[in-house]
Write an enzyme that holds these catalytic residues in place. Structure first.
Site, mmCIF file in Angstrom:
data_model
loop_
_atom_site.group_PDB
_atom_site.id
_atom_site.type_symbol
_atom_site.label_atom_id
_atom_site.label_comp_id
_atom_site.label_asym_id
_atom_site.label_seq_id
_atom_site.Cartn_x
_atom_site.Cartn_y
_atom_site.Cartn_z
ATOM 1 N N LYS B 201 26.536 68.104 45.756
ATOM 2 C CA LYS B 201 26.448 66.927 44.888
ATOM 3 C C LYS B 201 25.797 67.291 43.569
ATOM 4 O O LYS B 201 24.614 67.655 43.534
ATOM 5 C CB LYS B 201 25.632 65.809 45.536
ATOM 6 N N GLY B 253 15.284 70.424 42.274
ATOM 7 C CA GLY B 253 14.954 69.177 41.598
ATOM 8 C C GLY B 253 13.456 68.961 41.586
ATOM 9 O O GLY B 253 12.683 69.921 41.657
ATOM 10 N N SER B 254 13.056 67.710 41.558
ATOM 11 C CA SER B 254 11.637 67.413 41.399
ATOM 12 C C SER B 254 10.876 67.628 42.706
ATOM 13 O O SER B 254 11.445 67.546 43.797
ATOM 14 C CB SER B 254 11.447 65.968 40.945
ATOM 15 N N THR B 255 9.578 67.895 42.587
ATOM 16 C CA THR B 255 8.732 68.064 43.761
ATOM 17 C C THR B 255 8.684 66.765 44.566
ATOM 18 O O THR B 255 8.686 66.784 45.796
ATOM 19 C CB THR B 255 7.327 68.513 43.328
ATOM 20 N N GLY B 258 11.768 66.605 46.599
ATOM 21 C CA GLY B 258 11.678 67.683 47.588
ATOM 22 C C GLY B 258 10.858 67.250 48.792
ATOM 23 O O GLY B 258 11.201 67.546 49.942
ATOM 24 N N GLU B 275 13.797 74.296 45.626
ATOM 25 C CA GLU B 275 13.362 74.876 44.359
ATOM 26 C C GLU B 275 12.928 73.697 43.500
ATOM 27 O O GLU B 275 13.762 72.943 43.022
ATOM 28 C CB GLU B 275 14.510 75.682 43.743
ATOM 29 N N CYS B 309 12.631 74.095 34.975
ATOM 30 C CA CYS B 309 11.570 73.952 35.968
ATOM 31 C C CYS B 309 10.482 75.010 35.779
ATOM 32 O O CYS B 309 9.329 74.779 36.090
ATOM 33 C CB CYS B 309 12.148 74.027 37.366
ATOM 34 N N GLU B 406 4.350 67.824 35.628
ATOM 35 C CA GLU B 406 5.548 68.362 35.004
ATOM 36 C C GLU B 406 6.169 67.295 34.100
ATOM 37 O O GLU B 406 6.445 66.185 34.532
ATOM 38 C CB GLU B 406 6.561 68.772 36.085
#
Lengths: 293, 496
Positions: B201, B253-255, B258, B275, B309, B406
């Site tokens: 996706k 993507g973002s933490t 995740g 990641e 990132c 971030e």
């Protein structure tokens, strides 16, 4: 008159010292015959936190020691364990093992330490790489310890589960906080005495006794623990560990294996608690000289 | 649609440095790009309508013009894609010999190279990144990634000594909007090389190059169902994560997301590689070659509008050279050209979306409210589209949200330090551990720093370099697992 035996007080092991639990609580697990194994420390949340602080403090020094030195210390641990054979066999038998099985478990634990002692200064060499990137850079990937590892010893044995996980964890430069087998805790405490006389710096391995259901959450939710190793087979416990680990993305490794099997020891037990670091540096590229002759 | 795009007059009048030296616009043509008005889902080798019949628009963030409509996949569509992948895995792909697998992947790489220009134009239109970057970085790296992993397919047993290797089955892959095609390549290439089938996706703001890649995959003759591309929003991604027949989740993507994924797959047998975010330190020692270091700082934080990132978003300058470095840095910022991504002169393109621009602007407010000193290059911004001036903050505290969180935009937080020990402490004092940069002329100092910085990628005297052979991924809350290189295979294999 018959001499009165001196009984041993079983304590926990934090930062290279043997305190009793700060909570002052104890429990008395029994063997199959119904004999009490002793007054074992019922460690608390605070003990977990103290142990994590000790493990974190020890991490810098331990992970930066030369691999050769770590190897020597693991070998020394095996020497010390060998020297205390009788005591461990007695404890294993007292906790319910047959004599022959106790001997076998102890032998395997000693040999396992020797096995991982040998890996200390080899795994980086086997696993690392120089990466042929397309640009003018020198690029290599090497392995570094993940950090502080929470170890939940298995339910099956008193000594071998614990040694089988702690050895690869510390061989790779990590430090750890171990929750001993709740029902068979004696060898964990005595193993701490082995560690204490093996030149292993205080704080590298910390060992707590007590109830798993009390200690699991404080250890696996602790934000300064980087990974969890679970030597048990309970699916719910594993799931709880995974959920508790989300908030700081602990690496969770679960090992449902027979530690008496030689195959349960290998290189990848070490790499499970390692992080890959890739370093780049430019290569000067001026003039036309080539290395061909 | 792209054909109708008029050359934008958006390129900003820049900068003091170029006063009197205006660059003539040098626009990349979009004439050879073939974009359809509407895209369906690529499932089982066919383009199928979404079961909801819903579509969403993807726009050019540099102009706010609509580029195409894209299918919105729901859980039924995801289920269809996973079933197709499973069927392809069981019946075809797991029986295809490794060397034949390799040839398919090589073929995809070649087809991408042949259409590289088209890919870079579409990437810049859809993502807002400069054409120079999509042409010279994103697209070639994506092609090379397929080339690199193709060759692994029949050599896997050399990668993991003393272990038996097996593929996992169906990999669900969810990728971000900052490097849309490159991330698709990072995900698909190793998955195929290791013998897995894929449901991928792309991000909702940048689906087009992944759909173009589906066209190429189709042209390559890859068996139907081996790669499926489903487009949609977060709920589409959630449907992939929660699907019981997915064996592996690969997420970039973002933490925050995740962690949601980690929670969702707890107690399952799904393997994961994550990641995630970063707040990477770029450290300038007082013996560093300053002009090179300044270029490295600029590249570290402003590359791809800071949507990286591993961006060097925390700058640490040793006290003795701080004034000089900051002065040079401001001067260099002033010469950056911000504007139309399609203009080959442009250094900094458009922010990827309105939402992201709002996030960045929110952080600028926070920084000012916290009392940090803000500097922005004094350039004009195009009237339409989403843009942000290159920004730096001075006098930020270690506890500042600018230092801890971030931002994912062209915003640099600057701190100073005196000693090596101090900067190691400060640099590591973050929940993240993705990357770091070190600038010094002294070799022994480089290795002191690079070994003590807790990060997965460390650049010494360089920054933001990537290569298919080079493993990428983080420590701590920046995620786990590696992508790229030999190490990137592990996440797609069962070792026993």
């Amino acid at each position: 008159m018959e001499r009165l035996e001196v009984l041993k007080t079983y304590k926990i092991y934090i930062g290279g010292k043997f305190p009793r639990t700060e909570s002052g609580r104890y429990y008395s697990p029994k063997n199959a015959k119904g004999e009490a194994l002793g007054n074992i420390c019922l460690s608390s949340r605070k003990d977990v936190r103290n142990a994590v602080v000790a493990a974190r403090k020890a991490f810098g020094d331990w992970s930066e020691r030369s691999a050769f030195n770590r190897s020597q210390i693991l070998y020394r641990m095996a020497e010390m364990l060998e020297g205390r054979r009788a005591q461990f066999v007695d404890e294993l038998v007292f906790q319910g093992a047959k004599k022959a099985n106790a001997e076998k478990e102890l032998n395997m634990a000693i040999d396992r330490l020797i096995y991982y002692a040998g890996w200390c200064d080899k795994y980086v060499q086997v696993l690392s790489s120089v990466n042929p990137v397309s640009s003018a850079h020198f690029n290599f990937s090497t392995y570094e310890a993940t950090g502080v590892v929470g170890v939940i010893a298995g339910e099956k044995t008193s000594l071998l589960d614990l040694v089988s996980i702690v050895a690869p964890v510390i061989a790779g430069g990590n430090t750890c906080v171990v929750i001993a087998n709740e029902h068979l805790p004696l060898c964990a405490v005595t193993f701490a005495e082995v560690l204490n006389s093996s030149d292993l710096p205080g704080g590298v391995v910390n060992i707590l006794t007590g109830k798993l259901n009390e200690l699991l959450a404080p250890l696996s939710t602790h934000m300064d623990v980087n990974a969890i190793a679970y030597a048990g087979s309970d699916a719910d416990t594993k799931k709880t560990l995974q959920l508790n680990s989300v908030e700081n993305l602990k690496r969770v490794r679960a090992y449902d294996m027979n530690w008496f099997d030689e195959k349960s020891q290998d290189l990848y037990m070490i790499s499970d608690f390692q992080e890959v670091k890739t370093t780049w540096h430019p290569i000067e590229n001026i003039g036309g000289a080539s290395s061909s002759y | 649609m792209a054909k109708k795009q008029t050359p934008s007059k958006a390129t900003a009048k820049t900068s003091q440095a170029s006063k009197g030296w205006d660059y003539s616009p040098s626009l990349e043509s979009t004439s050879h790009v073939d974009l359809k008005k509407q895209y369906n889902l690529y499932i089982n080798g066919e383009w199928v309508k979404p079961s909801s019949n819903k579509y969403f628009k993807t726009i050019n963030p540099a102009t706010e013009e609509v580029l195409a409509e894209v299918a919105y996949a729901n859980d039924k569509d995801v289920d269809r894609a996973v079933k197709a992948a499973r069927k392809a895995y069981t019946e075809v792909w797991s029986k295809t010999s490794p060397s034949e697998r390799a040839k398919y992947i090589y073929r995809i790489a070649r087809l991408m190279q042949e259409r590289a220009r088209e890919f870079s134009v579409i990437e810049s239109l859809d993502a807002g990144k400069t054409i120079r970057e999509s042409r010279d970085v994103d697209v070639p790296l994506a092609c090379n990634h397929f080339f690199y992993y193709a060759g692994w397919a029949d050599k896997l047993e050399y990668a993991f000594p003393n272990r038996k290797i097996e593929s996992l089955g169906v990999a669900g892959q969810i990728i971000p909007w900052n490097f849309p095609l490159l991330m698709a390549a990072w995900k698909i290439a190793p998955a195929l090389a290791t013998g897995n089938c894929v449901v991928l996706k792309p991000a909702e703001t940048t689906p087009l190059t992944a759909l173009k890649l589906a066209e190429i995959i189709h042209d390559s003759g890859l068996p139907p169902g081996v790669v499926n591309i489903v487009t949609g929003y977060g709920d589409t991604g959630a449907a992939i994560v929660n699907h019981p027949d997915v064996d592996k989740i690969a997420f970039t993507g973002s933490t925050g997301v995740g962690k949601i994924i980690q929670k969702a797959i707890a107690g399952t047998n799904k393997k994961a590689t994550l990641e995630l975010g970063g707040k990477s330190a770029n450290i300038i020692m007082d013996d560093a070659p300053i002009d090179q270091a300044v270029e490295g700082i600029i590249n570290g934080i402003f590359f791809n509008q800071g949507h990286v990132c591993c961006a060097g978003s925390r700058l640490f300058v040793q006290e003795g050279i701080a004034d000089k470095v900051i002065e040079k840095l401001k001067h260099r910022m002033n010469s950056l050209i911000i504007g139309d991504p399609m203009d080959k002169n442009t250094d900094i393109g458009a922010i990827n979306s309105k939402e992201q621009l709002d996030v960045i602007n929110g952080y600028l407010k926070i920084g000012k409210a916290e009392g940090a000193e803000m500097y922005q290059s004094p350039c004009d911004l195009p009237r339409n589209g989403y843009y942000c001036r290159p920004t730096l903050f001075l006098n930020v505290a270690q506890s500042s949200r600018l230092v801890q969180e971030e931002i994912f935009g062209p915003v640099l937080a600057i701190q100073t330090f005196r000693t090596v020990d101090e900067v190691i402490q400060k640099a590591n004092n973050t929940p993240f551990g993705l990357a770091a940069g070190v600038w010094t002329d002294k070799g022994s100092r480089i290795f002191n720093l690079t070994t003590k910085l807790r990060a997965g990628v460390v650049w010494a005297n360089t920054y933001n370099k990537f290569d298919p052979a080079s493993p990428f991924g983080g420590y701590k809350e920046s995620g786990f697992g590696r992508e790229g290189g030999l190490h990137g295979l592990e996440g797609y294999l069962k070792l026993s």
